[in-house]
Every structure is written in C-alpha cells, then in structure tokens.
Scaffold this motif. Structure first.
Motif, mmCIF file in Angstrom:
data_model
loop_
_atom_site.group_PDB
_atom_site.id
_atom_site.type_symbol
_atom_site.label_atom_id
_atom_site.label_comp_id
_atom_site.label_asym_id
_atom_site.label_seq_id
_atom_site.Cartn_x
_atom_site.Cartn_y
_atom_site.Cartn_z
ATOM 1 N N LYS A 102 0.844 -1.208 0.000
ATOM 2 C CA LYS A 102 0.000 0.000 0.000
ATOM 3 C C LYS A 102 0.871 1.247 0.000
ATOM 4 O O LYS A 102 0.484 2.285 -0.555
ATOM 5 N N VAL A 152 -8.154 5.922 8.911
ATOM 6 C CA VAL A 152 -8.097 4.546 8.398
ATOM 7 C C VAL A 152 -6.672 4.027 8.522
ATOM 8 O O VAL A 152 -5.737 4.650 8.007
ATOM 9 N N LYS A 198 -4.024 1.065 7.686
ATOM 10 C CA LYS A 198 -3.890 -0.014 6.702
ATOM 11 C C LYS A 198 -2.531 -0.681 6.793
ATOM 12 O O LYS A 198 -1.498 0.004 6.800
ATOM 13 N N VAL A 233 -7.356 -3.584 6.782
ATOM 14 C CA VAL A 233 -7.838 -2.196 6.843
ATOM 15 C C VAL A 233 -8.779 -2.048 8.045
ATOM 16 O O VAL A 233 -9.722 -2.820 8.174
ATOM 17 N N GLU A 237 -4.657 6.865 6.891
ATOM 18 C CA GLU A 237 -5.252 7.557 5.759
ATOM 19 C C GLU A 237 -6.495 8.340 6.181
ATOM 20 O O GLU A 237 -7.199 7.939 7.099
ATOM 21 N N GLU A 238 -6.736 9.404 5.459
ATOM 22 C CA GLU A 238 -7.958 10.210 5.604
ATOM 23 C C GLU A 238 -9.175 9.321 5.308
ATOM 24 O O GLU A 238 -9.157 8.531 4.365
ATOM 25 N N PHE A 239 -10.216 9.436 6.113
ATOM 26 C CA PHE A 239 -11.449 8.666 5.902
ATOM 27 C C PHE A 239 -12.289 9.350 4.823
ATOM 28 O O PHE A 239 -12.499 10.558 4.862
ATOM 29 N N LEU A 240 -12.767 8.565 3.881
ATOM 30 C CA LEU A 240 -13.629 9.110 2.821
ATOM 31 C C LEU A 240 -15.026 8.538 2.986
ATOM 32 O O LEU A 240 -15.183 7.328 3.192
ATOM 33 N N GLU A 249 -18.903 2.955 -2.889
ATOM 34 C CA GLU A 249 -17.771 2.349 -3.584
ATOM 35 C C GLU A 249 -18.188 1.768 -4.921
ATOM 36 O O GLU A 249 -19.342 1.385 -5.118
ATOM 37 N N LYS A 283 -19.986 -6.062 0.439
ATOM 38 C CA LYS A 283 -18.945 -6.695 1.253
ATOM 39 C C LYS A 283 -19.418 -7.248 2.592
ATOM 40 O O LYS A 283 -18.888 -8.235 3.084
ATOM 41 N N LEU A 326 -9.358 4.341 -4.009
ATOM 42 C CA LEU A 326 -9.028 3.742 -2.715
ATOM 43 C C LEU A 326 -7.835 2.828 -2.854
ATOM 44 O O LEU A 326 -6.932 2.826 -2.031
ATOM 45 N N GLU A 327 -7.869 1.991 -3.887
ATOM 46 C CA GLU A 327 -6.790 1.003 -4.019
ATOM 47 C C GLU A 327 -6.731 0.457 -5.435
ATOM 48 O O GLU A 327 -7.699 0.522 -6.197
HETATM 49 P P1 AMP Z 1 -8.763 -1.395 0.599
HETATM 50 O O1 AMP Z 1 -8.138 -2.735 0.837
HETATM 51 O O2 AMP Z 1 -7.813 -0.243 0.619
HETATM 52 O O3 AMP Z 1 -9.729 -1.355 -0.553
HETATM 53 O O4 AMP Z 1 -9.770 -1.220 1.817
HETATM 54 C C1 AMP Z 1 -10.783 -2.138 2.072
HETATM 55 C C2 AMP Z 1 -12.068 -1.423 2.346
HETATM 56 O O5 AMP Z 1 -11.890 -0.497 3.414
HETATM 57 C C3 AMP Z 1 -12.544 -0.575 1.185
HETATM 58 O O6 AMP Z 1 -13.265 -1.346 0.256
HETATM 59 C C4 AMP Z 1 -13.393 0.451 1.899
HETATM 60 O O7 AMP Z 1 -14.663 -0.094 2.225
HETATM 61 C C5 AMP Z 1 -12.643 0.689 3.182
HETATM 62 N N1 AMP Z 1 -11.719 1.815 3.044
HETATM 63 C C6 AMP Z 1 -10.424 1.788 2.639
HETATM 64 N N2 AMP Z 1 -9.874 3.009 2.628
HETATM 65 C C7 AMP Z 1 -10.834 3.862 3.044
HETATM 66 C C8 AMP Z 1 -10.886 5.276 3.249
HETATM 67 N N3 AMP Z 1 -9.836 6.050 3.032
HETATM 68 N N4 AMP Z 1 -12.043 5.798 3.680
HETATM 69 C C9 AMP Z 1 -13.129 5.015 3.904
HETATM 70 N N5 AMP Z 1 -13.143 3.681 3.752
HETATM 71 C C10 AMP Z 1 -12.008 3.098 3.321
#
Ligand code: AMP
Ligand code: GLY
Length: 415
Positions: free
Chosen positions: A105, A143, A145, A155, A187-190, A194, A216, A284-285
């Motif tokens: 990440k 957040v 990670k 996460v 990380e900043e929460f968004l 999705e 999910k 996000l990723e």
């Molecule tokens: P990721 O593996 O980075 O996709 O994270 C897994 C899940 O965590 C995502 O599908 C989102 O539901 C949640 N998530 C990850 N990053 C954020 C973020 N910055 N703000 C809010 N939710 C997040």
C-alpha cells in the motif's frame, strides 16, 4: 489451445467458463480449481496449490500450456509472471514490480501521489512509535492499513485514538499479519459509495470494463463484519457518466502515465477500487487481478471473447481491440455457510446443482460424484437481464433451487 487457470474460487470458475467459449480452446486446467470447475466444459482440475509457483511452472512447461491466467493476487505478488516468462511460458498478469501496486500500500500510495492520481491524504510509517505519535493529533475517523497483503483484513476504520492505537499495536508490534503489517499507512477517511472498475492493460493503454458493485458486509443493509463479498451487480448504478469521466481524467489517465513512466511490465488486469464522494471520485486502491465476486457479475455481460482480449494485451495491441458488452445488467448472489465469516462447518451435501445452469462454485468439492460444501463462501448463482431488477430476480430464483444445510445469503443484493 491449452489454458491453465490458477486459483480455486468463484472468480476462477467464471474465468474458466468464459474461456471455455473460445472455439480454439481445447482444454482448460484449473490449479487447484474446485468442485464447480471439475464439472465445467473442457475443464480438469490439477492438484497444485495456487501459491506453489515452482510446481505451476513445471506443470505448464510439461503440458505445453499456451496461456496461463492467474486469478488471485498472492502468486502475482510472489513473481509468478517473471518466473513463467523466464521459462518461455505465456502468462497474463503483471510482473512482480508492477504487482506491488497491490502488494504494498505504501508503494501504491506513493505512486498515486507521484503521478497525481486522486486519492485520500495519507502518511506512511515504518516504526510504531512515530505512528502512535501521529494518531494523537490526526482527524477521526482515520483509516489504518497494513502495507502488505492481509487477505482483506488489513484495513481498520478507527473512530477514536484508542481504536487506532489498538490497530497499530496489533499490526506493527504483535505482527498479526506475519510481516505484512510491519509498515502501515494512516489515511484520511472518505465517505461515499464504492465502485469496482476492473480494467485490462498492455502497459500502453487501459480499457476499463463495465462497472461493478460489490456487497462486502455479511448482513442485509450493509451491516455486520466484512466478508470476501456476498454478491455483486454490474453495471454499478452510481457510476454515472460524470463519475466515469472523472475516473478517466483523475484516476485512469494518471495511472497509465505512471505505468509508462516507471516502465512497469504490466500486461494484465488492473482493478480500481474507487469511492464516489460529495468531494469527487477517489481511488481507494489498486488490485492487480479481477475481483471476487465482481468477476462473476462482469464476465456474463462480456460479449467479446475473453481469450482474444487477453491475447491482444499480451501482443501489445489492446488499443485496436473493440471490447463489447451485452446490453442489460447482471447480478450474482453468494450462498455462504452459516456462521461465515467467523466460524462455520463444512462437508454438507449440496442438492440442486444439476438443475441450475447459472452457477459459479467456490467452496464446493466433489467427492465420489457428490457435491459438498467446502468453504465459507460456497457458490454464487447469477442472472443476466434486460435491467437490474430482472437480473436480480433470475439470480435469486436460481439460488432458491440450491439446497444445503446452513445455507445463508443476503436478500438485498442489487437493492
Ligand atoms: P482497501 O483494501 O484499501 O480497498 O480497503 C478495504 C475497504 O476499506 C474498502 O473497500 C473500503 O470499504 C474501506 N476503506 C479503505 N480506505 C478507506 C478510506 N480512506 N475511507 C473510507 N473507507 C475506506
Ligand atoms: N471484491 C473485492 C475484491 O476482490 O478485492
């Protein structure tokens, strides 16, 4: 052609099913596959684990496999593509360096920042003390990670400093992910909705697939713990024309520029996990493989031939490929074992499999001709319809015909 599909989930069953429709494909090996791929047209399971890169390479060489398609991320991050290429074998996927876009990440976020991909603000940490100091002053929710692969558990959304502290301690000090959490990002929460945009690249262009939406959480209404995914729909109704335009400009184009500038060896799938918020659409990723269960909703809508598409990526001619989608919508609904994702039993007989065509199996094994449950997520049924409502109905009507002890599913996929 002889094809090897690596993996054992519903995603790999869907890939094998789609690949089997190419008239030049004579034989598909699935390593290790599951009870569903064992019964799929042209398919045969091979008892090699999807993480055993050595044995997979030996097998592909011995069988003179023409094309290998990798389902899960772990072998990609472990360098299976580099290994196959060294042995002169054709394989679809990113080389290890490019697979770091999912495998680390920190690497992915630094790449996004360097190339101006719109993403949440973040800080990365290599030692727990600095991370613990940082979270005393950051905004909440925040957040946390884990840097490396953590099977979807890396996460944590933290509402308070003490939650962030607990996450950091378990990742960095207790090392619950055996190395994957030694580095972290905060990380900043968004806040938003999705979407999953699976795409294909040849390193020179990226062609996005039709959009999808994963579900999910285990319970209806998006409640309860996260799972590997309880169902998916395609297209994603939140991916309006303006969201897709924003995605193209602020996420896809700068990503392609980054892939080219870093000279990444990337002929494979790139899957963008995006968050559509009031402030715009963020990345996000990255995932460097197809999503599960998104694949089980997206591939039934693909009109074009999947093998031809993959071949055009491997030949570096993706820009000339006219990728076509069927009209309408699709939906897949997962049937899981009672208690999943926490604790569940396996080994229950599954009835009805022979009466339903639209099935992709995951935790299913075939023993002496009898299908039995063999995992948390057992299978999904899917439907394709002229609109989302009709696709959802077909998927659920199919699911009703499948019976096994402890069968659990969400009743609101696509609502
Ligand atoms: P990721 O593996 O980075 O996709 O994270 C897994 C899940 O965590 C995502 O599908 C989102 O539901 C949640 N998530 C990850 N990053 C954020 C973020 N910055 N703000 C809010 N939710 C997040
Ligand atoms: N369904 C989300 C993923 O495959 O990562």
């Amino acid at each position: 052609m002889k094809i090897l599909v690596i993996g054992s989930g519903g995603r790999e069953h869907a890939i094998a099913w789609k690949v089997s429709q190419n008239i030049n494909v004579d034989k598909i090996f699935c390593a290790p596959g599951n009870g569903g791929t064992a019964s799929e047209n042209k398919c045969e399971n091979v008892n090699i684990s999807d993480g055993d890169v050595e044995k997979l390479t030996e097998f592909a060489a011995k069988e003179k496999i023409d094309l290998t398609i990798v389902g899960p991320e772990v072998p990609l991050v472990d360098g299976i593509v580099d290994k196959f290429r060294e042995s002169g074998l054709s394989i679809f996927g990113p080389a290890a360096e490019a697979a770091k876009l999912e495998g680390s990440k920190t690497y992915a976020k630094n790449f996004m920042k360097k190339y101006g991909v719109k993403t949440a603000e973040y800080e990365s940490f290599e030692d727990a003390d600095s991370a613990l100091e940082y979270i005393k002053h950051c905004q909440y929710p925040a957040v946390v990670k884990a840097d490396g692969l953590a099977a979807g558990k890396g996460v944590v959304i933290c509402n308070t400093q003490s939650e962030a502290e607990a996450a950091i301690k378990s990742f960095m000090i207790d090392d619950i992910f055996k190395g994957s959490g030694k580095m972290i990002i905060v990380e900043e929460f968004l806040e938003g909705v999705e979407a999953s945009i699976l795409s294909i690249t040849d390193g020179k262009c990226i062609i996005p697939f039709i959009s999808a939406k994963d579900h999910k959480q285990i319970y209806d209404g998006g409640k309860g713990p996260n799972t590997g995914g309880m169902g998916a729909i395609s297209p994603n109704p939140y991916c309006t024309k303006s969201v897709i335009e924003e995605f193209n400009e602020n996420i896809m184009k700068p990503t392609l520029n980054g892939i080219k500038s870093e000279k990444l060896d990337y002929k494979g799938i790139i899957f963008f996990g995006i968050m559509i918020t009031k402030k715009g659409t963020y990345l996000l990723e990255y995932n460097v493989r197809m999503g599960d269960p998104e694949t089980q909703a997206v591939l039934p809508l693909m009109e074009s031939d999947f093998v031809d598409l993959i071949q055009s990526s491997l030949d570096g001619k993706l820009a000339d490929f006219d990728l076509k989608w069927n009209k309408g919508a699709s939906c897949c609904v997962v049937a899981a074992s009672k208690g999943y994702p926490i604790k569940y039993e396996k080994g229950f007989k599954i009835d009805g499999l022979n009466n339903v065509k639209n099935i992709f199996a995951s935790g299913v094994k075939k023993e002496n001709g009898i299908f039995k449950t063999n995992g948390g997520r057992v299978l999904c049924t899917y439907g394709v319809g002229e609109n989302l409502k009709s696709a959802v109905k077909i998927a659920y009507d199919n699911l009703e015909k499948i019976k096994f002890d402890g069968k659990y599913f969400r009743t609101d996929i696509g609502e």
